[in-house]
Enzyme design. Structure first.
Site, PDB file in Angstrom:
ATOM      1  N   GLY A 188       0.817  -1.205   0.000  1.00 47.03           N
ATOM      2  CA  GLY A 188       0.000   0.000   0.000  1.00 47.03           C
ATOM      3  C   GLY A 188       0.851   1.255   0.000  1.00 47.03           C
ATOM      4  NE  ARG A 200       5.182  -1.922   3.814  1.00 44.76           N
ATOM      5  CZ  ARG A 200       3.911  -1.960   4.179  1.00 44.76           C
ATOM      6  NH1 ARG A 200       3.026  -2.626   3.449  1.00 44.76           N
ATOM      7  NH2 ARG A 200       3.504  -1.334   5.253  1.00 44.76           N
ATOM      8  CG  ASP A 223      -3.021  -2.403  14.223  1.00 46.84           C
ATOM      9  OD1 ASP A 223      -4.200  -2.398  14.602  1.00 46.84           O
ATOM     10  OD2 ASP A 223      -2.711  -2.347  13.016  1.00 46.84           O
ATOM     11  NE  ARG A 242      -3.830  10.732  -9.266  1.00 42.16           N
ATOM     12  CZ  ARG A 242      -4.833  11.433  -8.745  1.00 42.16           C
ATOM     13  NH1 ARG A 242      -4.949  11.548  -7.433  1.00 42.16           N
ATOM     14  NH2 ARG A 242      -5.717  12.009  -9.530  1.00 42.16           N
ATOM     15  CB  SER A 291       0.277  -3.352   7.726  1.00 46.27           C
ATOM     16  OG  SER A 291      -0.414  -2.205   7.278  1.00 46.27           O
ATOM     17  NE  ARG A 308       2.078   1.494   9.999  1.00 52.92           N
ATOM     18  CZ  ARG A 308       1.968   2.218  11.106  1.00 52.92           C
ATOM     19  NH1 ARG A 308       1.979   1.626  12.294  1.00 52.92           N
ATOM     20  NH2 ARG A 308       1.860   3.537  11.052  1.00 52.92           N
ATOM     21  NE  ARG A 368      -3.636  -5.461   1.059  1.00 56.23           N
ATOM     22  CZ  ARG A 368      -3.005  -4.504   1.738  1.00 56.23           C
ATOM     23  NH1 ARG A 368      -2.035  -3.821   1.157  1.00 56.23           N
ATOM     24  NH2 ARG A 368      -3.310  -4.239   2.999  1.00 56.23           N
TER      25      ARG A 368
END
Length: 233
Positions: A21, A25, A205, A44, A91, A218, A88
């Protein structure tokens, strides 16, 4: 051919792509795992790169947050760029008390509170599931690398801050492992186009234990799921 959201040309993107996402990363993976990475997108600030891993060509690109965002990017990757395997790596918030921070979950199926599947005008409720080919291979890779994984059902939620403070308990009762925000749309798009998709998540989490990782952790510490996903090329 570029799209409004992706400046890549035909052939710039490999048939297998990792989809975090967070675009940072994606950059982390390109910088630390890929050989000779070439950036194909900055539109973007949704960074995308193609390189090689153990001699195999592979791409990585951010998708942003939420079902609408990954819905756009995955659709374009499939239909405009010929991507066949979409993985994908994200997290999630664990909602079972036997899951801990940094545990790896593989999403065999994805439930949702989204209306994404409405577009298909189906006469019932659609069960969005992963590609068995990728799922089987990911589990095998995890065993080879001695990385414990949990395989099961996840929830792709449209809401991060929910007004209903009882909904988590109800999903718990249905043995949902964790909550994220993208897998359902990815699985819908992939199944509709008859290509492969899989979601591999790291617990960032625990909603039940009130524990969480930092943004930097993350971005840079969730390497076990990356190692599994990279072997799927």
């Amino acid at each position: 051919m570029s799209t409004p959201h992706n400046s890549a040309k035909k052939g710039d993107i490999a048939e297998t792509i990792l989809l975090p996402g967070d675009p940072l990363r994606a950059k982390f993976i390109a910088d630390n795992f890929l050989e000779n990475p070439i950036q194909f997108n900055t539109v973007r600030n949704m960074f995308g790169y193609t390189g090689t891993y153990k001699g195999k060509r592979i791409s990585v690109m951010g998708t942003g947050m939420g079902i609408p965002s990954i819905g756009i990017y995955s659709y374009e990757l499939i239909h405009f760029y010929g991507v066949k395997n979409l993985i994908r790596i994200g997290s999630c918030g664990a909602i079972q008390d036997d899951l801990n921070l940094y545990d790896v979950i593989i999403g065999m199926g994805a439930c949702t509170n989204s209306n994404y599947a409405h577009q298909y005008n189906l006469p019932g409720t659609y069960s969005a599931i992963a590609s068995f080919e990728l799922l089987e291979k990911a589990v095998s890779v995890a065993k080879e690398k001695n990385i414990p994984v949990r395989v099961g059902n996840i929830l792709s939620s449209d809401t991060f801050y929910s007004a209903d403070d009882t909904e988590v308990e109800r999903w718990q009762k249905m043995n949902i492992l964790g909550i994220e925000m993208e897998a359902y749309a990815l699985y819908c798009n992939a199944n509709f186009a008859k290509v492969n998709a899989l979601t591999i998540l790291t617990v960032s989490d625990s909603i039940v234990k009130k524990e969480e990782t930092t943004a930097e952790e993350r971005e840079k510490s969730f390497t076990k799921m990356m190692e599994i996903a990279l072997e799927l090329a």
